[in-house]
Design a protein around this motif. Structure first.
Motif, short mmCIF file in Angstrom:
data_model
loop_
_atom_site.label_atom_id
_atom_site.label_comp_id
_atom_site.label_asym_id
_atom_site.label_seq_id
_atom_site.Cartn_x
_atom_site.Cartn_y
_atom_site.Cartn_z
N GLU A 15 -60.71 49.36 -83.50
CA GLU A 15 -60.75 48.75 -85.26
C GLU A 15 -61.05 48.78 -86.19
O GLU A 15 -60.11 48.34 -86.91
N ARG A 16 -61.64 50.43 -86.43
CA ARG A 16 -60.62 50.71 -88.09
C ARG A 16 -59.33 50.51 -88.21
O ARG A 16 -58.92 50.34 -89.41
N LEU A 17 -58.35 50.87 -87.10
CA LEU A 17 -57.29 50.65 -87.45
C LEU A 17 -56.61 49.13 -87.69
O LEU A 17 -55.61 49.21 -87.72
N ASP A 18 -57.48 48.22 -88.24
CA ASP A 18 -57.21 46.62 -87.92
C ASP A 18 -56.29 46.52 -86.67
O ASP A 18 -55.28 45.59 -86.51
N TRP A 19 -56.18 46.91 -85.51
CA TRP A 19 -55.70 46.72 -84.08
C TRP A 19 -54.42 47.12 -84.11
O TRP A 19 -53.97 46.51 -83.12
N PHE A 20 -53.94 47.95 -85.17
CA PHE A 20 -52.25 48.45 -84.56
C PHE A 20 -51.23 47.25 -85.08
O PHE A 20 -50.01 46.99 -85.03
N LYS A 21 -51.89 46.55 -86.54
CA LYS A 21 -51.53 46.55 -87.19
C LYS A 21 -50.33 46.50 -88.01
O LYS A 21 -49.59 45.43 -89.06
N HIS A 22 -50.74 47.73 -88.79
CA HIS A 22 -50.12 48.42 -89.80
C HIS A 22 -49.61 49.87 -89.31
O HIS A 22 -50.25 50.13 -88.74
N PRO A 23 -48.48 50.40 -89.80
CA PRO A 23 -48.27 51.27 -89.44
C PRO A 23 -49.22 52.79 -89.33
O PRO A 23 -49.87 53.12 -90.20
N VAL A 24 -48.51 53.83 -88.45
CA VAL A 24 -49.95 54.65 -88.91
C VAL A 24 -48.78 56.00 -89.10
O VAL A 24 -49.22 56.98 -89.08
N GLU A 25 -47.69 56.08 -88.51
CA GLU A 25 -46.54 57.37 -89.12
C GLU A 25 -47.02 57.76 -90.13
O GLU A 25 -47.06 57.11 -91.62
N SER A 26 -47.04 59.05 -90.92
CA SER A 26 -47.16 60.54 -91.63
C SER A 26 -45.77 59.80 -92.93
O SER A 26 -45.46 59.67 -93.79
N GLY A 27 -44.73 60.25 -91.80
CA GLY A 27 -43.34 60.42 -92.33
C GLY A 27 -43.00 61.08 -93.36
O GLY A 27 -42.05 62.04 -93.23
N LEU A 28 -43.76 62.67 -92.57
CA LEU A 28 -43.44 63.23 -93.56
C LEU A 28 -42.69 64.64 -92.62
O LEU A 28 -42.43 64.05 -91.13
N LYS A 29 -42.21 65.42 -92.55
CA LYS A 29 -41.18 66.11 -92.11
C LYS A 29 -41.96 67.07 -91.02
O LYS A 29 -42.12 68.75 -91.66
N VAL A 30 -42.13 67.28 -90.01
CA VAL A 30 -42.83 68.16 -89.13
C VAL A 30 -42.17 67.71 -87.48
O VAL A 30 -41.37 67.08 -86.80
N ALA A 31 -42.86 69.17 -86.83
CA ALA A 31 -41.99 69.10 -85.61
C ALA A 31 -41.97 67.51 -84.47
O ALA A 31 -43.50 66.71 -85.11
N PHE A 32 -41.47 67.61 -83.70
CA PHE A 32 -40.91 66.36 -82.93
C PHE A 32 -42.65 67.17 -82.08
O PHE A 32 -42.04 67.88 -81.15
#
Length: 208
Positions: free
Chosen positions: A75-92
């Protein structure tokens, strides 16, 4: 303006929205298993699969407190209506998917890594469910095919419980009782199974 009594009464008669179901998957080629998915309903019923068409899913239940925590994060994530990817260059670390299906609507996000505190916490909860299922699979497989490996499986399960990485603890009790009551298993395995079962029945604190 205040609602009239007639309108207020009508509102109370409106049907409640369909309860949401939550879905998590992780696709990580080269890992074992390479794919997992978990579904959770508001009643705490978990279904774990290692393929979308897995015809032998593993099922267990979360406690009300565990279920409430997971749904609170969604619910705090608004039921996944918005992106959560950080966009940082990290290992897969595998392609993760959160999905919510509610009232005929579906919302979904995919990510490799997120810095959102709620997304990270929810990710961890679904990893708890995944690990819990895998420990049960390992224990049941050892109990059926590798009696000498039962003690190792129990030690791994016990360590995971102590580290608060396991949820739905009562799912293990039938297998633990079977080991405890079967003298064909090693004495050390039966003792360890008894210790874990006693810990669960004493009301072990759930994972956080």
């Amino acid at each position: 303006m205040k609602l009239s009594l007639t309108l207020l009464f009508a509102c109370t008669l409106l049907p409640a929205a369909d309860p949401p179901s939550l879905f998590y998957s992780k696709a990580f080629p080269g890992s074992t298993p390479a794919y997992v998915q978990v579904t959770l309903d508001p009643g705490g019923h978990v279904v774990y699969q290692e393929a979308p068409d897995d015809d032998l899913p593993l099922k267990f239940e979360l406690t009300k407190a565990e279920t409430s925590e997971v749904y609170g994060l969604a619910e705090r994530l608004d039921w996944f209506k918005h992106p959560v990817e950080s966009g940082l260059k990290v290992a897969f670390m595998g392609t993760k998917t959160f999905r919510c299906e509610m009232g005929g609507q579906k919302h979904e996000v995919q990510f490799n890594y997120s810095e959102d505190p709620s997304a990270k916490a929810l990710w961890d909860w679904f990893e708890h469910m995944t690990e819990s299922a895998q420990h049960r699979i390992n224990l049941e497989r050892a109990a059926k095919y590798d009696k000498l490996g039962v003690f190792k499986a129990l030690m791994q399960l016990g360590a995971a419980i102590e580290a608060k990485r396991v949820v739905g603890l009562e799912q293990y009790l039938p297998m633990l009782d079977r080991i405890i009551n079967n003298e064909s298993y090693m004495h050390t395995a039966r003792v360890r199974a008894s210790e874990i079962a006693e810990y669960i029945r004493a009301g072990a604190k759930p994972a956080q």
